[in-house]
Design an enzyme around this catalytic site. Structure first.
Site, PDB file in Angstrom:
ATOM      1  N   SER A 233       0.940  -1.308  -0.054  1.00 34.28           N
ATOM      2  CA  SER A 233       0.020  -0.118   0.085  1.00 34.28           C
ATOM      3  C   SER A 233       0.837   1.306   0.170  1.00 34.28           C
ATOM      4  O   SER A 233       1.794   1.489  -0.796  1.00 34.28           O
ATOM      5  CB  SER A 233      -1.011  -0.161   1.082  1.00 34.28           C
ATOM      6  OG  SER A 233      -1.950   0.899   1.064  1.00 34.28           O
ATOM      7  N   ASP A 456      -8.615  -4.173  -6.461  1.00 35.54           N
ATOM      8  CA  ASP A 456      -8.247  -3.671  -5.303  1.00 35.54           C
ATOM      9  C   ASP A 456      -8.729  -1.985  -5.404  1.00 35.54           C
ATOM     10  O   ASP A 456      -8.582  -1.224  -6.545  1.00 35.54           O
ATOM     11  CB  ASP A 456      -6.955  -3.598  -5.184  1.00 35.54           C
ATOM     12  CG  ASP A 456      -6.200  -2.769  -3.859  1.00 35.54           C
ATOM     13  OD1 ASP A 456      -7.103  -2.465  -3.112  1.00 35.54           O
ATOM     14  OD2 ASP A 456      -4.944  -2.881  -3.828  1.00 35.54           O
ATOM     15  N   HIS A 485      -6.864  -6.000  -0.270  1.00 36.12           N
ATOM     16  CA  HIS A 485      -5.863  -5.230  -0.366  1.00 36.12           C
ATOM     17  C   HIS A 485      -4.640  -5.730   0.242  1.00 36.12           C
ATOM     18  O   HIS A 485      -4.663  -6.036   1.489  1.00 36.12           O
ATOM     19  CB  HIS A 485      -6.189  -3.912   0.188  1.00 36.12           C
ATOM     20  CG  HIS A 485      -5.209  -2.755   0.186  1.00 36.12           C
ATOM     21  ND1 HIS A 485      -4.506  -2.160  -0.852  1.00 36.12           N
ATOM     22  CD2 HIS A 485      -4.727  -2.065   1.391  1.00 36.12           C
ATOM     23  CE1 HIS A 485      -4.058  -1.332  -0.546  1.00 36.12           C
ATOM     24  NE2 HIS A 485      -3.847  -1.165   0.856  1.00 36.12           N
TER      25      HIS A 485
END
Length: 541
Positions: A233, A456, A485
């Site tokens: 991320s 995602d 995710h």
């Protein structure tokens, strides 16, 4: 919204760092002071190393996790100025391959991990080595995580009293009134002011470029000549900045669920894209609930599930569940399900139980947790500081209002809540950075591995495509039709196979590859009670 999560020397350009003149009188190139400061800090860290011992919360952790600190400058342009400490956690490589009867394998150094945010801590990451999916990597690598600058216990940031951070039940309007917008503008101004007042001049130094520089100092402190790094991320963004700033220091890098790195997307436009992606993900979740109507009784089509959600939200607006859960808490609970498929059964059960008269599962999952207020406030402060400091944001609310009013017509589920999360950046007083234009040519950087789920929402798939274009020699592995995710080290053996081949052997696919999606989650709970209910015809959603 966090890329969480939320979610950086040559070429570094700081809007806030004015080039100073050296003894000869000629101006320095922008970023030169920070480059020198990073080199000084890294040399000091290499000499000092890390004295690992008991962790701050050792009573709750397995004894194999050891912690220590690394000292870094608050301002890399002034390496002899104020220093801050980053807390680092490590579990030593086991040296035993569990898939080869415990055969001894050579240690390959440290694998440093960041889970994203901004504002998330990787301090406890090394404990993943206890999980079956990670044991082969844990055999070859010391697993290392740390709390980035500002994240407790690494000299934590704060923007308001944690006791005030947990708000009571409130609305979550998808088309807010002018009066409601004025209220949220007032809150955003106050929050930005609180960040400045509570953190002072230190606030300006919490940004992604400094996170990348901190990573270089951590590398040196660990005694690693070159860095093996895995970022998820937001961790992919400052990992990409590291690759741009320190390409010769990279050994191997994994980018899992990628933030779009284009400078013009940092961060305002990335948040617009995220809100749109969450609408698709919310539709995926409703489709799954509808497919299990026999268990949850929330409708046989996504449209019917949407109506039941709206019914629950209206009820909670009148009478919050347990006095603590209103429409905003319900929306946040279901939004989190957009990050991870494995939350779907629990969230669907909570919504179903509430509508059938049992609010307790909803209260348990969506209600506030006062014991975690300080941690949540700290994470929010770091998230806000990093995103606001990283690049330009519109300073006129009319721009936010125009863009998000349009977006909310087709993506109402997250759009305005995302605005309220980020709106303090419109009123930020600390200087902004100029986002780095990450690009590496052939041979400048070792080959890297990019992992992404096709659906995602927190970090939409086009970010992975963009990073692959920008990092020459990188290879993208896609989990098709999947939206969880963070795809590494989890439920997809195909993805994990590519991860292990790269980290253990340095081997990448010859070209971009794809993996079938992980299995859909199984519903939990008893079949829905349909006694006395008339059969409803199936309709198109």
């Amino acid at each position: 919204m966090r890329a969480t999560v939320l979610h950086p020397a040559a070429g570094a350009l700081l809007l806030t760092a004015l080039a100073t003149a050296p003894a000869g009188g000629a101006p320095q190139e922008p970023g030169a002071a920070e480059r020198r400061g990073t080199a000084v800090a890294a040399a000091r860290a290499a000499a000092a190393g890390i004295a690992f011992g008991r962790c701050p919360d050792a009573e709750d952790l397995p004894g194999s996790l050891r912690c220590g600190t690394v000292t870094v400058p608050l301002d890399y342009a002034r390496p002899d100025g104020r220093q801050i400490r980053l807390t680092v956690g490590r579990v030593r490589a086991t040296g035993k391959d569990p898939r080869a009867g415990g055969r001894t394998v050579p240690r390959q150094g440290a694998l440093v991990y960041n889970p994203g945010g901004p504002g998330a801590s990787g301090l406890h990451f090394p404990l993943v080595g206890l999980l079956p999916e990670w044991k082969r990597l844990a055999a070859a690598y010391d697993l290392v995580g740390y709390a980035p600058r500002g994240v407790a216990p690494s000299t934590p940031l704060s923007c308001q009293d944690p006791k005030r951070f947990l708000k009571g039940p409130g609305p979550a309007p998808v088309h807010p009134s002018a009066a409601y917008k004025r209220e949220r503008i007032t809150e955003a101004r106050a929050y930005a002011r609180g960040c400045a007042e509570r953190s002072g001049d230190a606030l300006r130094h919490h940004h992604s470029l400094n996170n990348a520089r901190d990573l270089e100092v951590v590398r040196a402190a660990l005694g690693e000549k070159r860095l093996t790094f895995m970022g998820a991320s937001y961790g992919t963004y400052f990992g990409a900045l590291y690759a741009e700033l320190f390409p010769s220091r990279v050994r191997r890098m994994v980018f899992d669920s990628v933030v779009h790195p284009a400078p013009e997307r940092i961060w305002y436009r990335n948040n617009l894209a995220q809100s749109e992606a969450f609408e698709r993900r919310w539709a995926d979740f409703r489709t799954w609930i509808a497919a299990h109507d026999d268990v949850y009784g929330l409708g046989r089509t996504p449209r019917e599930v949407q109506r039941r959600y709206e019914e629950a939200s209206a009820r909670l607006a009148t009478r919050p569940a347990g006095g603590t859960v209103g429409p905003a808490q319900l929306q946040e609970m279901l939004l989190r399900a957009g990050y991870y498929d494995d939350l779907w059964p629990h969230r669907a059960h909570a919504l179903s139980a509430y509508l059938k008269g049992d609010p307790q599962p909803l209260i348990d999952q969506a209600g506030p947790h006062p014991e975690a207020a300080a941690e949540a406030e700290n994470a929010s402060a770091v998230y806000t500081a990093v995103e606001c400091n990283d690049g330009p944001w519109p300073t006129d609310f009319r721009v936010w209002d125009r863009d998000n009013t349009r977006l909310a017509r087709r993506a109402p589920f997250e759009t305005w809540e995302n605005v309220w999360t980020n709106l303090p950046c419109a009123y930020w007083t600390a200087p902004r950075q100029r986002p780095l234009d990450v690009r590496t040519g052939p041979g400048e950087l070792p080959p890297t591995l990019i992992l992404a789920g096709e659906r995602d929402a927190a970090t939409p798939y086009d970010g992975a495509l963009e990073l692959r274009r920008r990092l020459a020699g990188s290879v993208l592995v896609t989990e098709r039709g999947a939206g969880s995710h963070g795809v590494a080290g989890g439920a997809n053996a195909c993805v994990d196979g590519h991860l292990e081949a790269y980290l253990l052997e340095g081997r990448l696919p010859a070209r971009d590859a794809s993996c079938a999606p992980r299995p859909a989650p199984r519903p939990t709970g008893r079949p829905a009670d349909r006694s006395g209910e008339a059969a409803a015809p199936r309709t198109a959603s």
